[in-house]
Write a protein that holds these residues in place. Structure first.
Motif, PDB file in Angstrom:
ATOM      1  N   PHE A 161      -0.924  -0.745 -11.694  1.00  0.00           N
ATOM      2  CA  PHE A 161      -0.167   0.506 -11.675  1.00  0.00           C
ATOM      3  C   PHE A 161      -0.436   1.299 -12.935  1.00  0.00           C
ATOM      4  CE2 PHE A 161       1.959  -2.481  -8.982  1.00  0.00           C
ATOM      5  CZ  PHE A 161       2.314  -1.736  -7.882  1.00  0.00           C
ATOM      6  N   SER A 162      -0.288   2.596 -12.833  1.00  0.00           N
ATOM      7  CA  SER A 162      -0.511   3.472 -13.995  1.00  0.00           C
ATOM      8  C   SER A 162       0.688   3.406 -14.926  1.00  0.00           C
ATOM      9  CB  SER A 162      -0.755   4.907 -13.532  1.00  0.00           C
ATOM     10  OG  SER A 162       0.393   5.393 -12.872  1.00  0.00           O
TER      11      SER A 162
ATOM     12  N   ASN B 127       0.832  -1.203   0.000  1.00  0.00           N
ATOM     13  CA  ASN B 127       0.000   0.000   0.000  1.00  0.00           C
ATOM     14  C   ASN B 127       0.868   1.255   0.000  1.00  0.00           C
ATOM     15  OD1 ASN B 127      -2.241   1.616   0.037  1.00  0.00           O
ATOM     16  ND2 ASN B 127      -2.625   1.359   2.228  1.00  0.00           N
ATOM     17  N   GLY B 128       0.502   2.205  -0.844  1.00  0.00           N
ATOM     18  CA  GLY B 128       1.243   3.458  -0.924  1.00  0.00           C
ATOM     19  C   GLY B 128       2.362   3.445  -1.943  1.00  0.00           C
ATOM     20  N   THR B 129       2.519   2.357  -2.668  1.00  0.00           N
ATOM     21  CA  THR B 129       3.547   2.296  -3.702  1.00  0.00           C
ATOM     22  C   THR B 129       3.239   3.339  -4.764  1.00  0.00           C
ATOM     23  OG1 THR B 129       3.812  -0.067  -3.308  1.00  0.00           O
ATOM     24  CG2 THR B 129       4.687   0.795  -5.367  1.00  0.00           C
ATOM     25  N   GLN B 130       4.257   4.007  -5.224  1.00  0.00           N
ATOM     26  CA  GLN B 130       4.079   5.092  -6.198  1.00  0.00           C
ATOM     27  C   GLN B 130       3.465   4.569  -7.495  1.00  0.00           C
ATOM     28  OE1 GLN B 130       7.689   7.139  -7.090  1.00  0.00           O
ATOM     29  NE2 GLN B 130       6.704   8.647  -8.376  1.00  0.00           N
ATOM     30  N   GLY B 131       2.433   5.257  -7.975  1.00  0.00           N
ATOM     31  CA  GLY B 131       1.796   4.916  -9.241  1.00  0.00           C
ATOM     32  C   GLY B 131       0.729   3.847  -9.151  1.00  0.00           C
ATOM     33  N   MET B 132       0.391   3.386  -7.960  1.00  0.00           N
ATOM     34  CA  MET B 132      -0.616   2.332  -7.821  1.00  0.00           C
ATOM     35  C   MET B 132      -2.003   2.903  -8.081  1.00  0.00           C
ATOM     36  SD  MET B 132      -1.469  -0.452  -4.807  1.00  0.00           S
ATOM     37  CE  MET B 132      -0.559   0.457  -3.649  1.00  0.00           C
ATOM     38  N   ASP B 133      -2.758   2.231  -8.954  1.00  0.00           N
ATOM     39  CA  ASP B 133      -4.118   2.659  -9.283  1.00  0.00           C
ATOM     40  C   ASP B 133      -5.163   1.929  -8.447  1.00  0.00           C
ATOM     41  OD1 ASP B 133      -3.391   4.517 -11.165  1.00  0.00           O
ATOM     42  OD2 ASP B 133      -3.570   3.141 -12.855  1.00  0.00           O
TER      43      ASP B 133
ATOM     44  N   SER C 256      -2.644  -5.922  -7.701  1.00  0.00           N
ATOM     45  CA  SER C 256      -2.443  -4.476  -7.663  1.00  0.00           C
ATOM     46  C   SER C 256      -2.071  -4.013  -9.067  1.00  0.00           C
ATOM     47  CB  SER C 256      -1.333  -4.132  -6.680  1.00  0.00           C
ATOM     48  OG  SER C 256      -1.138  -2.747  -6.655  1.00  0.00           O
TER      49      SER C 256
END
Length: 100
Positions: A97-98, A73-79, A95
């Motif tokens: 990601f963008s 949770n909170g990983t950069q770019g996660m949609d 999970s």
């Protein structure tokens, strides 16, 4: 340029027909465009499947799924993020990601 505009205004049927022809050409080009010309797009995602033999869904959720969720949770770019656990002891976390 003024003469072209004047011609289009004085001949509305010709102007309308040419617009319709351009639209039809665009539509036909769209549908005949080969798939090989599309760019390759892969959407990045992470899928984690775990097995905790002999555990029910609640135990798997508390000891495995929530730990994975907290770490990711909170990983950069996660949609988006989703997880589920079942009574066979299996857990699935996904999970996305963008691509930006």
């Amino acid at each position: 340029m003024r003469s072209f505009i004047k011609f289009c205004i004085t001949h509305p049927v010709f102007t309308g027909c040419s617009v319709v022809i351009w639209i039809l050409l665009g539509i036909s080009s769209y549908f005949t465009l080969g798939v090989t010309l599309y760019p390759d797009v892969e959407f990045p995602f992470v899928l984690v499947r775990t097995t905790y033999t002999g555990a029910n869904a609640q135990v798997v959720n508390e000891t495995v799924a929530q730990v994975i969720e907290q770490q990711v949770n909170g990983t950069q770019g996660m949609d988006y993020m989703s997880s589920n656990s079942d009574d066979t002891g299996e857990s699935r976390y996904e999970s996305g990601f963008s691509t930006r």
